[in-house]
Motif scaffolding. Structure first.
Motif, short mmCIF file in Angstrom:
data_model
loop_
_atom_site.label_atom_id
_atom_site.label_comp_id
_atom_site.label_asym_id
_atom_site.label_seq_id
_atom_site.Cartn_x
_atom_site.Cartn_y
_atom_site.Cartn_z
N TRP A 1 0.84 -1.21 0.00
CA TRP A 1 0.00 0.00 0.00
C TRP A 1 0.87 1.26 0.00
CZ3 TRP A 1 -0.93 3.53 4.20
CH2 TRP A 1 -1.98 4.44 3.96
N VAL B 184 -6.34 -0.93 -2.32
CA VAL B 184 -7.20 -1.87 -1.61
C VAL B 184 -6.40 -3.09 -1.20
CG1 VAL B 184 -9.21 -3.39 -1.86
CG2 VAL B 184 -9.26 -1.09 -2.85
N GLU C 236 -6.99 -6.95 0.02
CA GLU C 236 -7.97 -8.03 0.08
C GLU C 236 -7.38 -9.16 0.92
OE1 GLU C 236 -10.82 -9.82 -3.24
OE2 GLU C 236 -8.80 -10.69 -3.38
N HIS D 202 -16.01 -2.83 -0.70
CA HIS D 202 -16.88 -3.18 -1.82
C HIS D 202 -18.20 -2.42 -1.77
CE1 HIS D 202 -17.17 -6.24 1.40
NE2 HIS D 202 -18.47 -6.07 1.25
N THR E 151 -11.11 -5.28 2.51
CA THR E 151 -12.19 -6.20 2.18
C THR E 151 -11.65 -7.63 2.14
OG1 THR E 151 -13.94 -6.73 0.57
CG2 THR E 151 -11.84 -5.97 -0.32
N PHE F 270 -13.06 -8.34 -2.95
CA PHE F 270 -13.05 -7.04 -3.60
C PHE F 270 -13.96 -6.97 -4.82
CE2 PHE F 270 -10.64 -4.08 -6.57
CZ PHE F 270 -11.25 -2.94 -6.06
N GLU F 271 -13.86 -7.94 -5.71
CA GLU F 271 -14.58 -7.85 -6.97
C GLU F 271 -16.10 -7.96 -6.76
OE1 GLU F 271 -13.11 -10.42 -9.96
OE2 GLU F 271 -11.09 -9.55 -9.94
N HIS G 77 -16.29 -2.67 -8.87
CA HIS G 77 -14.97 -2.58 -8.25
C HIS G 77 -14.01 -1.74 -9.10
CE1 HIS G 77 -15.15 -6.21 -10.78
NE2 HIS G 77 -13.89 -5.95 -11.08
N GLU H 175 -11.54 1.30 -7.81
CA GLU H 175 -10.13 1.45 -8.14
C GLU H 175 -9.81 2.89 -8.52
OE1 GLU H 175 -9.68 -1.46 -11.20
OE2 GLU H 175 -8.99 -3.00 -9.81
N ARG I 276 -6.36 -2.79 -6.34
CA ARG I 276 -6.04 -3.83 -5.35
C ARG I 276 -4.53 -4.02 -5.39
NH1 ARG I 276 -9.25 -9.24 -6.16
NH2 ARG I 276 -8.49 -8.84 -8.27
N ASP J 120 -3.30 -9.02 -2.19
CA ASP J 120 -4.38 -9.94 -1.84
C ASP J 120 -3.79 -11.23 -1.31
OD1 ASP J 120 -4.80 -12.14 -4.30
OD2 ASP J 120 -3.82 -10.27 -4.90
#
Length: 446
Positions: free
Chosen positions: A85, A93, A95, A183, A206, A209-210, A216, A220, A226, A229
């Motif tokens: 991040w 995001v 996940e 989401h 989350t 995510f999708e 989603h 973004e 994302r 994940d």
């Protein structure tokens, strides 16, 4: 050339006497004879001006640097998520599975950034959980937007509904925004929250995510892609409980089978005659629209609903549940269903506490507290413990019925994945009615 940036009602106002270079999201507002852009573009505009060598007077933010510290020690996978991040300029995001400590990562990021922070959550229950966690970790007052309270502090937790109403008033207050269960931000109304906030740092959390509707991709644009994940299986056995998913097929009774075939047959015949396939959402919408003027379409839609009720609420599911409750009499069990009326029937039949969307907050909290302290060892729920609630540790989940949503399935599994003191395995049972459309529903969610 000098440019002055100010915040005004969810927008960034750009003032200068000279011609501006191309800037993201910026349009001329004839009403004020000045350039303006949605606040979400603030950081991009600032960067573009700096790259162009333009002198900037930035009056958007005037917040103090906060001194925050945390005793949390991130695990390796949490550090990797946080670092990913940071590497994306503090936007994006994460996940991660339910129970993996997404909140911990967000709190560590708050301490590192040291700027006023808004945390946005979907439910009052989750708001209360965040407030308790933040009060425990930071020695600063925590504000609330939601649940009848509108009190702002440098760190504030808000429901999505309250944030939607207040975003344009507080968009220049918070330099960091955390969207829990991000989401939800894909909803048409909620997108405006992110558009009206100028916060440069944005973090979405989350487990799934999708979105099936593709929203989603909008998230973004508003929060960031994302950036990291982790799958459940990557953590199971080390940081989450090892688990098994066991699918149990049950048969309809003769009476239920006759009813199901009759109702499903009515539905299928209409689809064949009308040329609809329902392989896409657009065909289903056509059917719903036709049902308002075509009696046969209405009959088909009602027949489909009745067939679904039969297969989802089969008597042999209740008999199988009785056997599972007996088999796991020493375990902590959550039973999930898709229908409120079934929860109440099961509650009466097995004398178990039930939580539905009709359960008041005090009663829900009491039930979960008693589950947590061991007074109750099993509870029933209709779609209300899937997310946004701090569910006490359980090790067995029974899914009597549900949708084809992968998100719903993942969240229900996550309710039993917290590590066990005895190192034991978690189990999720899926009860599926054989030779019905529920088999396809179960395949979709897996």
């Amino acid at each position: 050339m000098t440019v002055r940036l100010t915040y005004e009602d969810g927008t960034i106002r750009i003032e200068t006497d000279e011609e501006l270079p191309p800037l993201p999201g910026v349009e001329h507002d004839d009403r004020i004879d000045s350039a303006r852009a949605p606040a979400v573009h603030y950081d991009e505009i600032l960067t573009a001006l700096e790259v162009a060598g333009v002198s900037v007077v930035d009056d958007v933010f005037d917040h103090p640097v906060m001194s925050l510290s945390t005793d949390y020690r991130l695990r390796e996978y949490q550090r990797e998520a946080r670092d990913a991040w940071h590497a994306n300029d503090d936007r994006g995001v994460l996940e991660l599975p339910t129970g993996s400590g997404k909140t911990v990562i967000a709190i560590a990021a708050m301490a590192e950034l040291g700027v006023p922070t808004l945390v946005v959550v979907p439910t009052i229950d989750l708001l209360e959980q965040w407030v308790r966690e933040l009060e425990r970790e930071f020695e600063v007052p925590i504000g609330r937007f939601g649940g009848g309270t509108q009190h702002r502090e440098s760190i504030t937790v808000s429901t999505y509904d309250s944030a939607y109403l207040k975003a344009d008033d507080v968009g220049d207050v918070f330099g960091f925004v955390v969207f829990d269960e991000v989401h939800h931000l894909g909803g048409e109304r909620y997108r405006d929250i992110a558009r009206l906030l100028a916060a440069p740092a944005r973090l979405g959390l989350t487990a799934t995510f999708e979105r099936p509707d593709g929203a989603h991709r909008v998230i973004e644009e508003l929060v960031g892609p994302r950036v990291h994940d982790i799958a459940v299986d990557d953590l199971a056995g080390d940081h989450l409980a090892p688990y098994d998913v066991r699918r149990i097929e049950v048969e309809l009774t003769d009476e239920e089978r006759d009813r199901y075939e009759d109702r499903q047959g009515t539905f299928v015949r209409y689809l064949r005659d009308s040329g609809l396939t329902l392989s896409s959402g657009s065909d289903y919408r056509k059917l719903v629209m036709r049902s308002g003027r075509d009696p046969r379409a209405r009959e088909a839609l009602l027949a489909k609903q009745e067939a679904r009720q039969v297969m989802m609420n089969a008597e042999n599911k209740r008999r199988t549940l009785a056997r599972l409750l007996d088999r796991h009499r020493d375990d902590r069990i959550i039973v999930f269903t898709a229908h409120t009326d079934l929860v109440y029937r099961l509650s009466e039949r097995f004398l178990l506490p039930a939580i539905t969307n009709e359960t008041g907050t005090p009663e829900r909290r009491e039930i979960l507290d008693r589950f947590r302290d061991g007074t109750y060892s099993r509870i029933l729920a209709a779609n209300v413990l899937d997310e946004g609630v701090d569910v006490p540790d359980a090790n067995v989940a029974v899914v009597l019925s549900g949708s084809g949503s992968e998100r719903e399935f993942t969240q229900r599994l996550g309710r039993v994945l917290r590590p066990k003191d005895d190192g034991g395995r978690a189990i999720l049972y899926e009860l599926v009615t054989a030779d019905t459309a529920e088999e396809r529903v179960a395949e979709r969610r897996r």
